[in-house]
Design an enzyme around this catalytic site. Structure first.
Site, short mmCIF file in Angstrom:
data_model
loop_
_atom_site.label_atom_id
_atom_site.label_comp_id
_atom_site.label_asym_id
_atom_site.label_seq_id
_atom_site.Cartn_x
_atom_site.Cartn_y
_atom_site.Cartn_z
N LYS A 1 0.47 -1.29 0.41
CA LYS A 1 -0.60 0.23 -0.16
C LYS A 1 0.68 1.08 0.06
O LYS A 1 1.96 0.83 0.76
CB LYS A 1 -0.77 -0.32 1.19
CG LYS A 1 -1.49 1.21 1.27
CD LYS A 1 -2.20 0.52 2.97
CE LYS A 1 -3.66 2.34 2.92
NZ LYS A 1 -5.44 1.60 3.89
N SER B 1 -9.42 2.06 2.75
CA SER B 1 -8.70 2.63 2.05
C SER B 1 -7.61 1.60 1.32
O SER B 1 -7.68 2.06 -0.33
CB SER B 1 -8.11 3.57 3.42
OG SER B 1 -7.44 3.25 3.81
N SER C 1 -9.89 -0.89 6.74
CA SER C 1 -9.11 -0.34 6.01
C SER C 1 -8.25 -1.47 4.84
O SER C 1 -8.68 -2.14 3.53
CB SER C 1 -8.59 0.62 5.67
OG SER C 1 -8.75 2.15 5.66
N1 GLN Z 1 -13.70 3.63 6.54
C1 GLN Z 1 -12.59 3.64 7.73
C2 GLN Z 1 -12.32 5.48 7.72
O1 GLN Z 1 -12.27 6.52 6.13
C3 GLN Z 1 -11.74 2.78 7.83
C4 GLN Z 1 -10.51 3.45 7.21
C5 GLN Z 1 -9.25 2.55 7.70
O2 GLN Z 1 -9.20 1.54 7.98
N2 GLN Z 1 -7.62 3.29 6.77
O3 GLN Z 1 -11.84 6.30 8.64
#
Ligand code: GLN
Length: 490
Positions: A80, A155, A179
């Site tokens: 990532k 994400s 994410s």
């Molecule tokens: N969707 C969640 C957020 O927007 C989790 C994001 C993540 O785990 N980085 O905060």
């Protein structure tokens, strides 16, 4: 070469040892596949063939010398883009870091590479990991390999899509509120958020330091376990990392006979839970019962407050972590008549809309006279939720719940932030509590034909529990692990 994309981590190791193929051939095949597919998927932000071939040559030399091979020897792997890797851009999919080149390796990256993984490149993500669809990337969206009109989740959408399309055998992602698990669910692959502390966060650009955890994406439970084996462990550079000597593959064959597995009836009443998700989930529960598991109803009385607590704690920590992107220490430079104006212009140009929203929210929530109304109660809720899980694990050895209330949605279908945030409803509570969990693909939705995932959660620092359940259930759920593109050829 299509057949390379189907190989497991162990197949690759064995094939290398037996001279069936070389690491160079594997790397060639991986890049040929990326060339064929990534134009339409856009999982990668940067490819790193120099690093990949250098590593492949090292592995081939080790094979020729008869040296012991690492667990991930020759395994095509993607990282990532919030993970530092020497010589690569680490952009966090943000204009803020567009020109930043990493001078060091994140520990998770170094561990994977030291275990023999071939670093193919860096993957797309929501900007600074804020989001659930990878649509907030400054560099454009990633398509779901199953259906290019749908989001891959987020994400870590690029990592999930790279694995689901067969472009990478494994990938690393980070999970602050879901994410890893949610994109794994949307793309039909295994995704693991280990217990907080199992994997070092050093060198991973921080979002919420008390919530962030690194973990693997893979096409099978075993591949995920092998990857976690390679990247886990105490790191003196991250004081929250723990000494962990667990072999996550050790009990994969044990089955679930007699195992007490918790189900949370209240979670099945959540508004927005799609019928196809519920149906597939219920079928998987029956399969677990069929395998001899004892399904027990449990209650997590404070879990309904998890999403509210998360959207207070997350932005507060993000606000603090993102303060370093001031164009002096890090980040995009803009001109300004004085220092103040320079900060302002650099941050206004460098951050996208979602990042700005989180920063403003965090700044507000931590303001004097406000933090005692939101931040303190959110921390109290955190203690209550952590305690809920602790008590539940006195009764059961693992807990199962859907990973996401819905299957992958179409681009543009979810545009209001509240609905987007609600898609994290099943994932955020274990980031708050610190426990580990896995997404396991359990079937395809009857309506959308898209993958549905089950989330399996274990007691803190007993991630082997969800690996055990995942392996048993995986054996009786027949879900293709390389995306079958809808409307196209298999
Ligand atoms: N969707 C969640 C957020 O927007 C989790 C994001 C993540 O785990 N980085 O905060």
């Amino acid at each position: 070469m299509a057949e390379f994309t189907e190989l497991s981590v162990a197949d690759i190791r064995d094939g290398l040892k037996q001279g069936v193929f070389s690491a160079r051939e594997l790397t060639d095949a991986a890049y040929a596949n990326i060339e064929k597919q990534d134009e339409s998927i856009h999982a990668f932000l940067e490819l790193t063939p120099e690093l990949a071939y250098e590593q492949a040559d090292k592995i081939d030399a080790a094979v020729a010398a008869g040296d012991e091979l690492g667990v991930l020897a020759g395994v095509p792997c993607a990282f990532k883009d919030n993970m530092n890797e020497i010589g690569t851009h680490t952009t966090c999919a943000s204009a803020m870091l567009e020109d930043y080149v990493s001078p060091f390796d994140a520990t998770c990256v170094a561990n994977a590479v030291n275990a023999g993984a071939i670093p193919l490149g860096k993957t797309n993500m929501d900007e600074f990991a804020f989001g659930s669809s990878t649509e907030t990337s400054h560099f454009g969206k990633t398509m779901n390999p199953w259906d290019h009109e749908r989001v891959p989740g987020g994400s870590s959408g690029g990592s999930a899509a790279a694995v689901a399309s067969g472009m990478a055998t494994i990938a690393l992602g980070s999970d602050t509120g879901g994410s890893i698990r949610q994109p794994a669910s949307f793309c039909g692959v295994v995704g693991v958020k280990p217990t907080y502390g199992v994997v070092s966060r050093y060198g991973v650009v921080a979002f919420g330091s008390s919530l962030d955890q690194v973990g693997p994406f893979a096409r099978s439970v075993r591949d995920a376990a092998e990857t976690l084996n390679a990247i886990q462990g105490r790191d003196p550079l991250d004081c929250t990392s723990q000494e962990s000597l667990v072999d996550f593959t050790a009990n994969l064959g044990q089955g679930v006979k007699g195992m007490k597995i918790g189900r949370i009836p209240a979670f099945m009443e959540v508004e927005g839970l799609q019928p196809e998700v519920r149906e597939t989930f219920d079928k998987a529960l029956l399969k677990l019962e069929g395998l001899g598991a004892d399904i027990v109803d449990i209650d997590l009385p404070h879990a309904d407050a998890a999403i509210s607590a998360y959207y207070v704690l997350g932005p507060c920590e993000a606000f603090s972590n993102l303060a370093r992107f001031d164009s002096i220490r890090y980040g995009h430079h803009a001109h300004g008549a004085n220092l103040e104006q320079r900060y302002e212009a650099s941050r206004a140009e460098g951050f996208g809309r979602e990042a700005k929203t989180r920063i403003m929210l965090g700044g507000y929530l931590l303001a004097s006279g406000v933090y005692d109304k939101y931040y303190y109660p959110a921390q109290q809720v955190r203690t209550l939720i952590t305690d809920d899980y602790r008590k539940a694990f006195e009764k059961v050895e693992a807990i199962v719940l859907p990973t996401s209330p819905r299957t992958a949605f179409k681009f543009g279908e979810v545009s209001d932030p509240t609905t987007m945030h609600l898609s994290d409803i099943y994932t955020v509570s274990i980031n708050i509590a610190g426990n580990g969990g896995m997404n396991l693909p359990i079937g395809l939705g009857a309506e959308s034909g898209m993958p549905v995932g089950m989330q399996i959660v274990g007691p803190q620092f007993h991630d082997e529990a969800f690996f055990r359940v995942g392996a048993a259930l995986e054996a009786v759920c027949d879900v293709p692990r390389i995306a079958v593109q809808k409307g196209g050829l298999a």
